[in-house]
Design an enzyme around this catalytic site. Structure first.
Site, mmCIF file in Angstrom:
data_model
loop_
_atom_site.group_PDB
_atom_site.id
_atom_site.type_symbol
_atom_site.label_atom_id
_atom_site.label_comp_id
_atom_site.label_asym_id
_atom_site.label_seq_id
_atom_site.Cartn_x
_atom_site.Cartn_y
_atom_site.Cartn_z
ATOM 1 N N CYS A 149 18.050 -5.743 42.541
ATOM 2 C CA CYS A 149 18.625 -5.029 41.413
ATOM 3 C C CYS A 149 17.581 -4.906 40.301
ATOM 4 O O CYS A 149 16.935 -5.879 39.934
ATOM 5 C CB CYS A 149 19.864 -5.685 40.834
ATOM 6 S SG CYS A 149 21.244 -5.704 41.966
ATOM 7 N N ARG A 192 13.193 -2.842 43.762
ATOM 8 C CA ARG A 192 13.992 -4.071 43.695
ATOM 9 C C ARG A 192 15.359 -3.898 44.346
ATOM 10 O O ARG A 192 16.063 -4.883 44.595
ATOM 11 C CB ARG A 192 14.180 -4.489 42.234
ATOM 12 C CG ARG A 192 12.906 -4.779 41.510
ATOM 13 C CD ARG A 192 13.187 -5.135 40.075
ATOM 14 N NE ARG A 192 13.857 -6.420 39.982
ATOM 15 C CZ ARG A 192 13.231 -7.570 39.803
ATOM 16 N NH1 ARG A 192 11.936 -7.609 39.700
ATOM 17 N NH2 ARG A 192 13.918 -8.690 39.719
ATOM 18 N N TRP A 211 21.012 -3.464 44.564
ATOM 19 C CA TRP A 211 20.967 -3.990 45.938
ATOM 20 C C TRP A 211 22.285 -4.728 46.104
ATOM 21 O O TRP A 211 22.512 -5.754 45.468
ATOM 22 C CB TRP A 211 19.773 -4.943 46.095
ATOM 23 C CG TRP A 211 19.561 -5.424 47.492
ATOM 24 C CD1 TRP A 211 18.799 -4.824 48.455
ATOM 25 C CD2 TRP A 211 20.087 -6.611 48.091
ATOM 26 N NE1 TRP A 211 18.831 -5.564 49.614
ATOM 27 C CE2 TRP A 211 19.615 -6.661 49.419
ATOM 28 C CE3 TRP A 211 20.927 -7.634 47.649
ATOM 29 C CZ2 TRP A 211 19.931 -7.686 50.301
ATOM 30 C CZ3 TRP A 211 21.251 -8.658 48.521
ATOM 31 C CH2 TRP A 211 20.749 -8.675 49.842
ATOM 32 N N ASN A 232 22.230 -8.217 37.154
ATOM 33 C CA ASN A 232 21.483 -8.607 38.355
ATOM 34 C C ASN A 232 21.812 -10.071 38.593
ATOM 35 O O ASN A 232 21.691 -10.886 37.683
ATOM 36 C CB ASN A 232 19.981 -8.425 38.092
ATOM 37 C CG ASN A 232 19.117 -8.964 39.217
ATOM 38 O OD1 ASN A 232 19.586 -9.134 40.347
ATOM 39 N ND2 ASN A 232 17.861 -9.232 38.916
ATOM 40 N N GLY A 233 22.254 -10.414 39.804
ATOM 41 C CA GLY A 233 22.598 -11.808 40.096
ATOM 42 C C GLY A 233 23.953 -11.888 40.758
ATOM 43 O O GLY A 233 24.477 -10.880 41.248
ATOM 44 N N GLU A 258 3.929 -13.182 60.985
ATOM 45 C CA GLU A 258 3.852 -12.190 59.908
ATOM 46 C C GLU A 258 3.776 -10.769 60.479
ATOM 47 O O GLU A 258 4.419 -9.846 59.969
ATOM 48 C CB GLU A 258 2.636 -12.509 59.012
ATOM 49 C CG GLU A 258 2.359 -11.523 57.903
ATOM 50 C CD GLU A 258 3.487 -11.336 56.892
ATOM 51 O OE1 GLU A 258 4.467 -12.082 56.928
ATOM 52 O OE2 GLU A 258 3.386 -10.399 56.088
ATOM 53 N N LYS A 264 6.493 -7.841 59.742
ATOM 54 C CA LYS A 264 6.128 -6.526 59.194
ATOM 55 C C LYS A 264 6.745 -5.415 60.033
ATOM 56 O O LYS A 264 7.282 -4.462 59.514
ATOM 57 C CB LYS A 264 4.609 -6.317 59.167
ATOM 58 C CG LYS A 264 3.792 -7.050 58.148
ATOM 59 C CD LYS A 264 4.031 -6.654 56.717
ATOM 60 C CE LYS A 264 5.194 -7.328 56.117
ATOM 61 N NZ LYS A 264 5.138 -8.557 55.478
ATOM 62 N N GLU A 285 10.654 -5.281 59.690
ATOM 63 C CA GLU A 285 11.071 -4.872 58.341
ATOM 64 C C GLU A 285 11.029 -3.360 58.152
ATOM 65 O O GLU A 285 11.944 -2.788 57.580
ATOM 66 C CB GLU A 285 10.107 -5.462 57.294
ATOM 67 C CG GLU A 285 10.400 -6.859 56.852
ATOM 68 C CD GLU A 285 9.401 -7.338 55.809
ATOM 69 O OE1 GLU A 285 9.840 -7.986 54.866
ATOM 70 O OE2 GLU A 285 8.185 -7.071 55.923
ATOM 71 N N HIS A 343 8.008 -20.430 77.852
ATOM 72 C CA HIS A 343 9.273 -21.145 77.728
ATOM 73 C C HIS A 343 10.420 -20.215 77.336
ATOM 74 O O HIS A 343 11.434 -20.674 76.810
ATOM 75 C CB HIS A 343 9.141 -22.278 76.706
ATOM 76 C CG HIS A 343 8.122 -23.302 77.095
ATOM 77 N ND1 HIS A 343 8.262 -24.120 78.183
ATOM 78 C CD2 HIS A 343 6.909 -23.594 76.566
ATOM 79 C CE1 HIS A 343 7.197 -24.896 78.302
ATOM 80 N NE2 HIS A 343 6.356 -24.586 77.319
ATOM 81 N N LYS A 346 12.805 -6.274 47.337
ATOM 82 C CA LYS A 346 11.504 -6.887 47.101
ATOM 83 C C LYS A 346 11.644 -8.297 46.550
ATOM 84 O O LYS A 346 10.915 -9.202 46.921
ATOM 85 C CB LYS A 346 10.740 -6.016 46.105
ATOM 86 C CG LYS A 346 9.350 -6.484 45.799
ATOM 87 C CD LYS A 346 8.453 -6.218 46.966
ATOM 88 C CE LYS A 346 7.085 -6.826 46.811
ATOM 89 N NZ LYS A 346 6.480 -7.063 48.135
#
Ligand code: G6P
Length: 616
Positions: free
Chosen positions: A2, A27, A73, A99-100, A489, A493, A496, A512, A611
């Site tokens: 947000c 955001r 968001w 926001n929150g 990572e 990427k 995402e 395994h 983000k």
């Protein structure tokens, strides 16, 4: 998570709000809205992007020198027009952006419903708007004096949860109120004007003087200036900071996407991260931000690294670096697991929190827990003035510059640069890293940006490979030692931004389980640069090949063995094992980027992600 923007001053607010929301859109981007005040207030909001909101407001009355804006968001309630912010209170006295998360919103909602309140949205924010209004109207009965600020304070004292809030009250059209607990808010101070935002990006083009609100602060902005008091109504002294952020740093500068720009910025970002800390001529290394805890660091028995997402991956690289160079036992924890599982923290333990944004709610809460238990908490952050930077007793900034693309890139490599420098300086001081090894590492670190520049020249080749494999539905990333976190990572990427399922695995673990998935449609990305487990990784490649998997290998320049086995090979320059993550991650970032572009995905704003995750 947000984005919040507010303006009060002598200019028309609309343009500032829309531009600010575009800067903050990284955001959260599922809905957007604004409220403008011009003796009355008007609210415009819709599901979708800021550009949709702009379209919606084309023929509307957009006048007003006071305004607030929000890009969302979703946490409570789907992204719909109704759930978009700003939210009005039932009788229209207040309009707020938030926001929150208000954790006890259900309980508060029930009490308000008993008082006759009705709700239009499913959001916790509307509950808060009504709670503020309830206190305001009730306390002003019979002509009693009770200001909007009093009402905000009364309501916030009832709230459990996190908030960054900006509030307008219909009866006070020349006033704006902001409050913070847990979710960041910055106030920009101009000439007879103020800006409020979740971070400094929308503010920098107007002023470089800012105040970072602290938890429990309530700020009132009007013609009299700024008044700052806390939840207990005690006056607070504003602490004015100067920010060093250029507008060009938050623009795309000719790149198609922020992510690509940020990938290309890595040589510069790494140089900025070691500049002034490492002297390559005298082989001297000093991290000034650790000065007050350096002795404890060299004597530590245990280091715990806490982080989330990509920062957690750089934390694993950190674990390998610390254990190798300092011989201090190091653990890496997901901040969210750490904080909820009653971890053993001993007095004097070193806790290192890694966070690009410095605002991740779980990391922040884990820091608070560690501090309470007597640990020495150090931060590695990118955003100066962020909550985590302020909450930690010492730390090192990464100097990556603003990272806007939701998929993190330069934050990862600059965090590893900092972790490398930390491990080297502690190792040298506690005599676990020999001076000559230290010197070699300094030279190698110095050469990293140039080597990354060389890898970036291969982007056309990487793009071709990306196009070839862009129809895959599953993929596997394998690495050993320092390259295992890089595999994690790389996989993160890809999932995402391209929505291809990807798993990162230690190469030896493949047999395994994941090996069962391999067939001719499965790209397997193998990190296979020369190091002590090179022979083993060659065997792993053969195991994949035997099952017809498509191999994309990241190898050291001049490698001939793997070239004969792999379907595609991407070369990176040779470096020390410990620094290989800084090079090998670059082709993986580019590969994900080009695959996502080929699949027509929104690279900078992938679905459902944000983000900066300021909720738990
Ligand atoms: C979000 C971002 C990731 C980031 C993670 C942790 O999930 O999309 O890119 O790695 O949060 O963020 P932090 O700011 O604490 O590094």
């Amino acid at each position: 998570m947000c984005g919040i923007i507010g303006y009060i001053g002598h200019r028309e607010a609309y343009g500032i709000l829309i531009k600010g929301l575009k800067r903050l859109e990284y955001r959260g981007y599922d809905s957007a809205g604004i409220a403008l005040s011009n003796n009355d207030y008007r609210v415009y909001k819709c599901k979708g992007k800021v550009s949709d909101l702009e379209e919606q407001t084309k023929d509307k009355d957009i006048k007003g020198r006071i305004g607030i804006g929000h890009t969302r968001w979703a946490t409570h309630g789907e992204p719909t027009d109704n759930n978009a912010h700003p939210h009005k209170s039932m009788n229209g006295k207040f309009v707020i952006i938030h926001n929150g998360i208000i954790e006890n919103y259900n309980k508060l909602k029930n009490s308000l419903e008993n008082e006759g309140y009705q709700f239009e949205s499913e959001t916790d924010t509307e509950v808060l708007a009504n709670l503020i209004e309830f206190y305001y109207l009730n306390n002003r009965k019979n002509g009693k004096s009770f200001s909007p600020e009093d009402a905000v304070r009364a309501a916030l004292n009832m709230v459990v949860g996190a908030y960054g809030l900006v509030i307008l009250c219909e009866d006070y059209p020349d006033q704006m109120i902001a409050a913070r607990k847990g979710s960041p808010l910055v106030i920009g101070i101009g000439k007879s004007e103020y800006f409020i935002a979740s971070d400094a990006t929308p503010i920098v083009e107007f002023t470089d003087s800012v105040i970072y609100l602290n938890d429990d602060d309530i700020a009132v902005l009007d013609d009299n200036g700024l008044s700052l008091r806390n939840l207990k109504n005690i006056a607070q002294t504003p602490d004015i900071h100067k920010i060093k952020l250029e507008v060009s740093e938050i623009e795309k500068n000719g790149f198609d996407h922020y992510m690509l720009k940020e990938i290309y910025e890595q040589p510069r970002a790494i140089r900025d991260t070691y500049r002034g800390r490492l002297n390559f001529n005298s082989k001297f290394l000093r991290l000034g931000g650790l000065h007050n805890v350096f002795q404890q660091l060299t004597e530590a028995n245990r280091i715990i690294i806490i982080a989330c997402g990509t920062s957690w991956h750089s934390g694993i690289v950190g674990e390998y670096l610390f254990e190798e160079f300092t011989r201090i036992s190091t653990e890496v924890e997901y901040a969210s697991e750490f904080r909820y599982r009653n971890p053993v923290i001993n007095k004097g333990d070193i806790v290192i929190a890694i966070s690009q944004s410095g605002e991740t709610a779980d990391t922040l809460a884990a820091i608070q827990l560690a501090k309470k238990a007597g640990a020495i908490v150090i931060g590695i952050c990118n955003v100066v003035g962020s909550s985590i930077a302020r909450e930690t007793v010492a730390g090192v900034f990464t100097h990556a510059g603003p990272e806007i693309g939701v998929a993190s890139t330069k934050a990862f490599t600059t965090q590893i640069t900092v972790l490398t420098m930390m491990a080297m300086s502690i190792g040298l001081a506690n005599k676990k890293l020999a001076k000559d090894e230290f010197t070699v590492l300094i030279d190698e670190l110095y050469a990293i940006p140039e080597k990354i520049e060389k890898i970036l020249t291969k982007s056309e080749k990487i793009k071709k490979i990306a196009i070839e494999i862009s129809n895959a539905t599953n993929s596997l990333y394998l690495g050993r030692g320092y390259l295992f976190p890089v595999a994690l990572e790389g996989a993160l990427k890809l999932k995402e931004i391209s929505y291809i399922h990807a798993e990162g695995y230690p190469a030896a673990e493949m047999k395994h389980g994941p090996i069962a998935l391999i067939d001719e449609k499965m790209p397997v990305i193998v990190l296979a640069t020369e190091d002590k487990s090179y022979e083993k990784i060659v065997s792993n490649i053969q195991e994949v090949k035997a099952r017809k998997g498509v191999i994309i290998a990241i190898v050291t320049e001049g490698d001939t063995t793997i070239k004969q086995m792999a379907d595609y090979v991407i070369e990176v320059p040779k470096t020390d094992f410990a620094l290989a993550p800084l090079l090998t991650v670059i082709p993986l970032q580019l590969l994900s980027y080009y695959i996502a572009v080929e699949r027509g995905c929104n690279v900078d704003q992938p679905r459902n992600l944000a983000k900066s995750v300021t909720v738990e």
